[in-house]
Design an enzyme around this catalytic site. Structure first.
Site, short mmCIF file in Angstrom:
data_model
loop_
_atom_site.label_atom_id
_atom_site.label_comp_id
_atom_site.label_asym_id
_atom_site.label_seq_id
_atom_site.Cartn_x
_atom_site.Cartn_y
_atom_site.Cartn_z
N ARG A 107 -5.68 -3.49 4.66
CA ARG A 107 -5.13 -4.67 5.34
C ARG A 107 -6.24 -5.60 5.76
O ARG A 107 -7.39 -5.19 5.98
CB ARG A 107 -4.31 -4.26 6.56
CG ARG A 107 -3.05 -3.48 6.23
CD ARG A 107 -2.22 -3.27 7.48
NE ARG A 107 -1.48 -4.46 7.80
CZ ARG A 107 -0.17 -4.64 7.60
NH1 ARG A 107 0.54 -3.67 7.07
NH2 ARG A 107 0.42 -5.76 7.92
N ASP A 162 -2.50 5.79 4.10
CA ASP A 162 -2.90 4.85 5.16
C ASP A 162 -2.92 5.49 6.54
O ASP A 162 -3.81 5.23 7.36
CB ASP A 162 -1.91 3.67 5.24
CG ASP A 162 -1.99 2.75 4.05
OD1 ASP A 162 -2.91 2.91 3.23
OD2 ASP A 162 -1.10 1.88 3.94
N HIS A 163 -1.89 6.31 6.82
CA HIS A 163 -1.75 6.77 8.21
C HIS A 163 -2.62 7.98 8.55
O HIS A 163 -2.71 8.36 9.71
CB HIS A 163 -0.27 6.94 8.56
CG HIS A 163 0.42 5.61 8.48
ND1 HIS A 163 0.02 4.54 9.25
CD2 HIS A 163 1.38 5.14 7.65
CE1 HIS A 163 0.74 3.48 8.94
NE2 HIS A 163 1.57 3.81 7.97
N ARG A 220 -6.82 -2.23 9.93
CA ARG A 220 -6.31 -1.38 11.03
C ARG A 220 -6.23 0.09 10.64
O ARG A 220 -6.21 0.95 11.49
CB ARG A 220 -4.96 -1.88 11.54
CG ARG A 220 -3.83 -1.60 10.62
CD ARG A 220 -2.51 -2.02 11.22
NE ARG A 220 -2.37 -3.46 11.27
CZ ARG A 220 -1.19 -4.08 11.26
NH1 ARG A 220 -0.08 -3.38 11.25
NH2 ARG A 220 -1.11 -5.38 11.27
N HIS A 221 -6.10 0.39 9.35
CA HIS A 221 -6.13 1.81 8.96
C HIS A 221 -7.19 2.02 7.86
O HIS A 221 -8.32 2.38 8.18
CB HIS A 221 -4.75 2.38 8.61
CG HIS A 221 -3.80 1.48 7.87
ND1 HIS A 221 -4.10 0.92 6.66
CD2 HIS A 221 -2.55 1.06 8.19
CE1 HIS A 221 -3.06 0.21 6.26
NE2 HIS A 221 -2.10 0.26 7.16
N ARG A 275 -9.48 7.36 17.20
CA ARG A 275 -10.65 7.85 17.92
C ARG A 275 -11.95 7.21 17.45
O ARG A 275 -13.00 7.48 17.99
CB ARG A 275 -10.75 9.37 17.78
CG ARG A 275 -9.80 10.09 18.69
CD ARG A 275 -10.20 9.88 20.15
NE ARG A 275 -9.17 10.28 21.06
CZ ARG A 275 -9.11 11.49 21.63
NH1 ARG A 275 -10.00 12.40 21.36
NH2 ARG A 275 -8.14 11.74 22.47
N HIS A 281 -3.56 0.86 1.39
CA HIS A 281 -3.41 -0.56 1.70
C HIS A 281 -4.59 -1.00 2.57
O HIS A 281 -4.69 -0.59 3.72
CB HIS A 281 -2.09 -0.77 2.44
CG HIS A 281 -1.76 -2.19 2.74
ND1 HIS A 281 -0.60 -2.55 3.39
CD2 HIS A 281 -2.41 -3.36 2.50
CE1 HIS A 281 -0.55 -3.86 3.53
NE2 HIS A 281 -1.65 -4.38 3.01
N GLU A 334 -3.08 -1.42 -2.55
CA GLU A 334 -2.13 -2.40 -1.99
C GLU A 334 -2.94 -3.51 -1.32
O GLU A 334 -3.85 -3.23 -0.53
CB GLU A 334 -1.24 -1.74 -0.94
CG GLU A 334 -0.06 -1.04 -1.54
CD GLU A 334 0.86 -0.52 -0.45
OE1 GLU A 334 0.74 -0.92 0.72
OE2 GLU A 334 1.69 0.32 -0.78
N HIS A 366 8.87 2.53 0.62
CA HIS A 366 8.87 2.12 2.02
C HIS A 366 9.93 2.87 2.81
O HIS A 366 11.12 2.74 2.52
CB HIS A 366 9.03 0.61 2.24
CG HIS A 366 8.35 0.16 3.50
ND1 HIS A 366 8.88 0.35 4.73
CD2 HIS A 366 7.14 -0.41 3.70
CE1 HIS A 366 8.04 -0.11 5.64
NE2 HIS A 366 6.97 -0.57 5.05
N GLU A 388 7.66 -3.29 -7.29
CA GLU A 388 8.06 -2.21 -6.40
C GLU A 388 9.14 -2.77 -5.49
O GLU A 388 8.91 -3.75 -4.78
CB GLU A 388 6.86 -1.71 -5.58
CG GLU A 388 7.26 -0.54 -4.69
CD GLU A 388 6.07 0.18 -4.04
OE1 GLU A 388 5.00 0.24 -4.66
OE2 GLU A 388 6.24 0.65 -2.91
N THR A 404 4.71 -3.35 6.59
CA THR A 404 5.10 -4.43 5.69
C THR A 404 6.60 -4.70 5.82
O THR A 404 7.42 -3.90 5.37
CB THR A 404 4.74 -4.05 4.23
OG1 THR A 404 3.40 -3.56 4.23
CG2 THR A 404 4.84 -5.23 3.31
N ASN A 422 0.88 7.66 -0.17
CA ASN A 422 0.16 6.63 0.61
C ASN A 422 -0.56 7.31 1.78
O ASN A 422 0.09 7.97 2.60
CB ASN A 422 1.18 5.59 1.10
CG ASN A 422 0.53 4.47 1.87
OD1 ASN A 422 -0.34 4.69 2.70
ND2 ASN A 422 0.94 3.23 1.60
N1 PXP Z 1 5.06 0.72 -0.76
C1 PXP Z 1 4.52 -0.36 -0.17
C2 PXP Z 1 4.35 -1.58 -0.98
C3 PXP Z 1 4.09 -0.33 1.17
O1 PXP Z 1 3.57 -1.42 1.74
C4 PXP Z 1 4.23 0.87 1.89
C5 PXP Z 1 3.75 0.95 3.30
O2 PXP Z 1 2.39 0.74 3.35
C6 PXP Z 1 4.77 1.97 1.23
C7 PXP Z 1 5.21 1.87 -0.08
C8 PXP Z 1 4.92 3.29 1.91
O3 PXP Z 1 5.81 3.19 2.96
P1 PXP Z 1 5.94 4.38 4.00
O4 PXP Z 1 4.60 4.56 4.60
O5 PXP Z 1 6.97 3.91 4.95
O6 PXP Z 1 6.37 5.59 3.21
#
Ligand code: PXP
Length: 248
Positions: free
Chosen positions: A50, A14-15, A54-55, A23, A48, A75, A195, A156, A106, A12
């Site tokens: 959202r 996202d971050h 936000r990301h 920035r 994801h 996602e 997660h 999941e 989430t 994932n």
């Molecule tokens: N699975 C789902 C459905 C999620 O929403 C997330 C977080 O976006 C993850 C997995 C990954 O979680 P983490 O970023 O905590 O590893």
């Protein structure tokens, strides 16, 4: 013990986008992270989009669909806007997650049982477009049975609580996830988990025979600060493979 079927790793990203958005520029680029993840052995990329962007933003999904060589797991919240975006792109998979604006991540699984009438047409539209639909739910028999009724081929299971707990409470939560995974097999659902997973807690989850895919993000992006993304992903793969008795 015979080797279990291989376990896929979805990374994932996202971050990576969270850091970029701090920035407001273009760097670090989530697409570059996705390419590094693929080279390091990720089987898929999860992102994801959202509601509040936000990301991950729309342009990231455009770029991933254009450039990614491995499957994208999109996602999404169960909203008409997100269904429209998924239908436009037709990613390999779409994972429906609950989304509240004020939450930091989430929190908790989707109420697949309680939202049957809302979710049913959305799952059908996504499936009809050839997208593999999964539902992000708690390891709870009522929710798993609802996934079957809704026609989702994949679920999941939420590992967030398992990761937060310790000691006997964590073992009890692990047992709940193991039971949930076994029920998935009985119901004909493909079982994924994710997660909050990290090097410290992934092995017992990876060892659950019915689990076919883990989706991991926040920890890997954080670990990448210290060792680099490729090394972080390779180490996660190594721990997963060792727990499973499989080779890379
Ligand atoms: N699975 C789902 C459905 C999620 O929403 C997330 C977080 O976006 C993850 C997995 C990954 O979680 P983490 O970023 O905590 O590893």
């Amino acid at each position: 013990m015979p080797a279990l079927v291989p376990l896929r790793l979805g990374v994932n990203i996202d971050h990576v986008a969270t850091v970029r958005n701090a920035r407001g520029g273009r760097l670090p680029d989530p697409l570059r992270a996705a390419a590094i993840a693929a080279a390091a052995g990720a089987d898929g990329i999860t992102a994801h989009l959202r509601e509040d962007r936000r990301h991950i933003v729309d342009a990231d999904i455009d770029g991933l669909m254009r450039e990614l060589k491995i499957p994208l797991n999109f996602e999404m919240a169960a909203t008409p806007e997100m269904v429209g975006i998924a239908l436009k792109h037709r990613p390999h998979a779409a994972c429906i997650v609950p989304e509240k604006r004020e939450e930091r991540t989430t929190e908790g699984g989707l109420d697949a049982a309680g939202q049957h009438n809302h979710l049913k047409p959305m799952v059908a539209k996504l499936r009809d477009a050839g997208i593999r639909v999964s539902l992000f739910i708690e390891a709870d028999a009522r929710q798993l049975e609802a996934a079957v009724t809704l026609g989702a081929p994949v679920v999941e299971l939420h590992t967030g609580r398992y990761c937060e707990l310790g000691g006997a409470a964590q073992q009890a939560e692990l047992a709940r996830l193991q039971k949930g995974a076994a029920l998935c097999a009985k119901l004909g659902l493909e079982c994924h988990m994710g997660h909050g997973l990290s090097f410290a807690d992934v092995a017992p989850i990876a060892a659950i025979p019915e689990v076919r895919e883990l989706n991991i993000g926040h920890f890997l992006v954080g670990e990448a600060i210290f060792v680099g993304l490729e090394a972080a992903i390779r180490e996660m793969r190594r721990i997963m493979n060792e727990a499973r008795g499989t080779k890379a």
